[in-house]
Design a protein around this motif. Structure first.
Motif, PDB file in Angstrom:
ATOM      1  N   PHE A 240      24.233 -26.944 -22.887  1.00 40.84           N
ATOM      2  CA  PHE A 240      23.333 -24.886 -22.378  1.00 40.84           C
ATOM      3  C   PHE A 240      23.570 -24.384 -23.310  1.00 40.84           C
ATOM      4  CE2 PHE A 240      25.694 -26.867 -18.680  1.00 40.84           C
ATOM      5  CZ  PHE A 240      24.015 -27.175 -17.718  1.00 40.84           C
ATOM      6  N   SER A 241      23.251 -24.657 -24.917  1.00 42.12           N
ATOM      7  CA  SER A 241      23.423 -23.821 -25.556  1.00 42.12           C
ATOM      8  C   SER A 241      21.978 -23.923 -26.373  1.00 42.12           C
ATOM      9  CB  SER A 241      24.554 -23.502 -27.073  1.00 42.12           C
ATOM     10  OG  SER A 241      24.197 -22.500 -27.772  1.00 42.12           O
ATOM     11  N   SER A 242      21.278 -23.240 -26.374  1.00 42.23           N
ATOM     12  CA  SER A 242      20.092 -23.412 -27.185  1.00 42.23           C
ATOM     13  C   SER A 242      20.107 -22.958 -28.685  1.00 42.23           C
ATOM     14  CB  SER A 242      18.687 -22.414 -27.222  1.00 42.23           C
ATOM     15  OG  SER A 242      19.412 -20.469 -26.769  1.00 42.23           O
ATOM     16  N   GLN A 243      21.423 -22.214 -28.779  1.00 42.60           N
ATOM     17  CA  GLN A 243      21.645 -22.277 -31.015  1.00 42.60           C
ATOM     18  C   GLN A 243      22.380 -23.506 -31.143  1.00 42.60           C
ATOM     19  OE1 GLN A 243      25.080 -19.919 -31.326  1.00 42.60           O
ATOM     20  NE2 GLN A 243      24.681 -20.102 -33.764  1.00 42.60           N
ATOM     21  N   PHE A 244      22.965 -23.908 -30.345  1.00 43.77           N
ATOM     22  CA  PHE A 244      23.572 -25.903 -30.463  1.00 43.77           C
ATOM     23  C   PHE A 244      22.726 -27.284 -30.824  1.00 43.77           C
ATOM     24  CE2 PHE A 244      26.639 -22.847 -30.504  1.00 43.77           C
ATOM     25  CZ  PHE A 244      27.719 -23.075 -31.758  1.00 43.77           C
ATOM     26  N   SER A 245      21.987 -27.209 -29.488  1.00 40.83           N
ATOM     27  CA  SER A 245      20.646 -27.830 -29.130  1.00 40.83           C
ATOM     28  C   SER A 245      19.531 -27.907 -28.540  1.00 40.83           C
ATOM     29  CB  SER A 245      21.563 -29.318 -28.021  1.00 40.83           C
ATOM     30  OG  SER A 245      21.202 -28.304 -26.511  1.00 40.83           O
ATOM     31  N   ASN A 246      18.389 -28.478 -28.699  1.00 41.01           N
ATOM     32  CA  ASN A 246      17.209 -28.516 -27.375  1.00 41.01           C
ATOM     33  C   ASN A 246      17.266 -28.732 -26.018  1.00 41.01           C
ATOM     34  OD1 ASN A 246      17.452 -31.056 -27.928  1.00 41.01           O
ATOM     35  ND2 ASN A 246      15.525 -30.715 -29.715  1.00 41.01           N
ATOM     36  N   TYR A 340      16.395 -37.298 -30.513  1.00 42.37           N
ATOM     37  CA  TYR A 340      15.925 -36.219 -30.577  1.00 42.37           C
ATOM     38  C   TYR A 340      16.585 -35.479 -31.886  1.00 42.37           C
ATOM     39  CZ  TYR A 340      14.441 -35.614 -25.066  1.00 42.37           C
ATOM     40  OH  TYR A 340      14.070 -36.239 -24.331  1.00 42.37           O
ATOM     41  N   ASN A 341      17.485 -36.110 -32.120  1.00 38.61           N
ATOM     42  CA  ASN A 341      18.230 -35.271 -33.015  1.00 38.61           C
ATOM     43  C   ASN A 341      17.540 -35.656 -34.872  1.00 38.61           C
ATOM     44  OD1 ASN A 341      20.278 -33.828 -34.318  1.00 38.61           O
ATOM     45  ND2 ASN A 341      21.818 -35.399 -35.508  1.00 38.61           N
ATOM     46  N   LYS A 342      16.631 -36.858 -34.614  1.00 38.76           N
ATOM     47  CA  LYS A 342      15.720 -36.525 -35.908  1.00 38.76           C
ATOM     48  C   LYS A 342      14.958 -35.918 -36.036  1.00 38.76           C
ATOM     49  CE  LYS A 342      12.351 -39.797 -34.029  1.00 38.76           C
ATOM     50  NZ  LYS A 342      10.798 -39.077 -34.801  1.00 38.76           N
ATOM     51  N   TYR A 343      14.268 -35.042 -35.331  1.00 38.94           N
ATOM     52  CA  TYR A 343      13.426 -33.910 -35.578  1.00 38.94           C
ATOM     53  C   TYR A 343      13.577 -32.350 -36.056  1.00 38.94           C
ATOM     54  CZ  TYR A 343      10.678 -36.321 -32.671  1.00 38.94           C
ATOM     55  OH  TYR A 343       9.092 -37.548 -31.831  1.00 38.94           O
ATOM     56  N   ASN A 344      15.246 -32.677 -36.746  1.00 37.71           N
ATOM     57  CA  ASN A 344      15.987 -31.420 -37.157  1.00 37.71           C
ATOM     58  C   ASN A 344      15.467 -31.891 -38.413  1.00 37.71           C
ATOM     59  OD1 ASN A 344      17.763 -29.403 -37.576  1.00 37.71           O
ATOM     60  ND2 ASN A 344      18.061 -28.881 -35.926  1.00 37.71           N
ATOM     61  N   SER A 345      15.233 -31.023 -38.973  1.00 36.87           N
ATOM     62  CA  SER A 345      14.714 -30.654 -40.382  1.00 36.87           C
ATOM     63  C   SER A 345      15.230 -30.998 -41.279  1.00 36.87           C
ATOM     64  CB  SER A 345      13.174 -30.092 -40.897  1.00 36.87           C
ATOM     65  OG  SER A 345      14.170 -28.812 -40.833  1.00 36.87           O
ATOM     66  N   GLU A 373       9.984 -27.357 -29.765  1.00 35.22           N
ATOM     67  CA  GLU A 373      10.696 -27.356 -28.473  1.00 35.22           C
ATOM     68  C   GLU A 373      11.626 -28.213 -29.687  1.00 35.22           C
ATOM     69  OE1 GLU A 373       8.206 -26.118 -25.994  1.00 35.22           O
ATOM     70  OE2 GLU A 373       8.098 -27.445 -27.457  1.00 35.22           O
ATOM     71  N   LEU A 374      11.282 -29.989 -29.949  1.00 32.71           N
ATOM     72  CA  LEU A 374      11.840 -30.518 -30.494  1.00 32.71           C
ATOM     73  C   LEU A 374      12.918 -30.117 -31.873  1.00 32.71           C
ATOM     74  CD1 LEU A 374       9.816 -33.599 -29.866  1.00 32.71           C
ATOM     75  CD2 LEU A 374      11.885 -33.473 -28.855  1.00 32.71           C
ATOM     76  N   GLU A 375      12.448 -29.470 -33.008  1.00 36.08           N
ATOM     77  CA  GLU A 375      12.782 -29.065 -33.785  1.00 36.08           C
ATOM     78  C   GLU A 375      13.604 -27.541 -34.032  1.00 36.08           C
ATOM     79  OE1 GLU A 375       9.204 -28.289 -36.134  1.00 36.08           O
ATOM     80  OE2 GLU A 375       8.856 -30.517 -36.327  1.00 36.08           O
ATOM     81  N   SER A 376      14.212 -27.501 -32.698  1.00 33.85           N
ATOM     82  CA  SER A 376      14.899 -25.510 -32.226  1.00 33.85           C
ATOM     83  C   SER A 376      16.380 -26.440 -32.504  1.00 33.85           C
ATOM     84  CB  SER A 376      14.540 -24.990 -31.292  1.00 33.85           C
ATOM     85  OG  SER A 376      14.845 -26.114 -29.992  1.00 33.85           O
ATOM     86  N   GLY A 377      16.953 -25.805 -32.630  1.00 33.67           N
ATOM     87  CA  GLY A 377      18.534 -25.842 -32.509  1.00 33.67           C
ATOM     88  C   GLY A 377      19.557 -26.023 -34.195  1.00 33.67           C
TER      89      GLY A 377
END
Length: 406
Positions: A240-246, A340-345, A373-377
């Motif tokens: 539920f936290s946008s800071q930690f996941s998307n 999903y996690n692979k999108y985080n640079s 959306e995918l690269e956030s978090g």
């Protein structure tokens, strides 16, 4: 084989005569592997169907509404498997469903019918953003529209037209009585009216609490009836936290996390870069180079901007409804989280598909991926990935908790 088929159906009729509400019998399906598949059969000898919901329930389980009398709504949406397809097909597993002819395969995974009633009617919101509807591309606007699709689909239940469906319904005296009482005398004499009454009945059954009990461990924890473990609670916070996941950007409908009767979908459409399911394409006769353009194939949203986008699914019962994605390309829930996690640079991890041991395959449609959306978090380490999976398991309805893997 004919003797086996005859024996199976004699056994089914015997059970029906005993007025057992729902039973499971083995029906021989003439597929490439000639394998046996369990199909749920609803007793049509247990009238009266004095409500539209009861009539819809009978129709939902009725294999007689398919050309070869081998497939019902419940075949692809079994109540024993969280209203998904429990059957496997040679070469593709449970990724896509086999049709009434015993060998035809679709190109998309059968989504759960659980909690489907909460999807809004398909519409185009402000700024041209589609939302709601049914099927992965929203081409059915309402639940009734969705129920109307499979019986006439040539690779699903294969009925030639509405008149043929009405004729099958009229054979059952209890149905005739129910249709006349609930929809008016003579309804079954008009093919269009009969078909509309059938879909309305099935949709009414799908709106009952049988499909949406809201009694998972997560729901019980909100009511103070259960307590999440430390790992599950960590997963809940991450989710539920946008800071930690998307996750909650798309898989949350209520305005805040922890709201009751959350369906875990905003019913919008996104392209998340899902790769082609090569095993399915090798078995279902798709033309070489075919591209599933998703939402773009919906006549109401047929623009290039919608290519490759698919409806955000509910996460209710997600832990027991594998395989995943619109084409069933992934088999494990942890694989999906890592995808999903692979999108985080900033993430050095999860660049390899754990199911293949190779780099993630390219997206089927690359131009419209929801990168914002995918690269956030934040990037997720293995501990947090497992915590998210643990939390997702708490979204399992109580009656399916026995299906959860340890």
């Amino acid at each position: 084989m004919r003797r086996l088929i005859t024996a199976a159906w004699k056994n089914a009729r015997s059970v029906v005569r005993q007025r057992v509400a729902t039973c499971a019998v083995f029906v021989a399906v003439a597929s490439a592997g000639m394998m046996w598949q369990a199909v749920h059969v609803r007793s049509q000898s247990n009238p009266p169907f004095d409500t539209i919901e009861k009539l819809g329930e009978a129709l939902f389980f009725d294999v007689n509404l398919s050309k070869n009398r081998t497939e019902a709504c419940a075949s692809c949406h079994s109540p024993d498997r969280a209203f998904t397809d429990p059957r496997s097909s040679d070469g593709v597993g449970r990724a896509v469903s086999v049709g009434d002819d015993g060998h035809s395969l679709g190109d998309r995974n059968a989504p759960t019918a659980a909690y489907a009633a909460f999807s809004p009617t398909f519409r185009i919101k402000a700024k041209g953003k589609p939302v709601g509807g049914y099927f992965h591309d929203g081409r059915a606007s309402t639940l009734e529209d969705q129920a109307a699709g499979p019986p006439l689909n040539p690779i699903e239940m294969e009925m030639p037209d509405k008149a043929a469906v009405a004729a099958r319904i009229k054979v059952n005296a209890a149905y005739v009585t129910a249709f006349n009482a609930l929809f008016g005398a003579g309804t079954l004499q008009d093919a269009d009216a009969a078909y509309a009454a059938m879909t309305k009945s099935i949709a009414a059954f799908e709106r009952t609490d049988v499909f949406q009990p809201f009694d998972s461990k997560y729901d019980r924890s909100l009511r103070g009836e259960a307590q999440l473990t430390e790992q599950e609670e960590l997963g809940r916070v991450l989710f539920f936290s946008s800071q930690f996941s998307n996750c909650s950007q798309c898989h949350k409908l209520r305005t805040f996390g922890g709201a009751e009767r959350e369906t875990f979908s905003n019913y919008e459409y996104h392209n998340i870069g899902t790769p082609v399911n090569m095993a399915v394409r090798a078995h279902n006769g798709s033309a070489p180079g075919r591209v599933d353009r998703g939402l773009q194939e919906n006549p109401a949203a047929s623009t290039e901007a919608n290519a490759g986008k698919f409806k955000v699914p509910t996460l209710r019962n997600v832990a027991v409804t594998a395989p995943y994605m619109h084409n069933g390309v992934f088999n494990d829930l942890e694989t999906v989280v890592k995808f999903y996690n692979k999108y985080n640079s900033k993430n050095p991890r999860h660049k390899i598909n754990p199911e293949t041991g190779a780099a993630w395959a390219p997206p089927e449609v690359a131009e419209t991926i929801s990168k914002k959306e995918l690269e956030s978090g934040s990037a997720l380490n293995s501990k947090r990935v497992k915590a998210l999976v643990a939390f997702l398991k708490t979204l399992t309805d109580k009656r399916y908790e026995h299906l959860l893997k340890p």
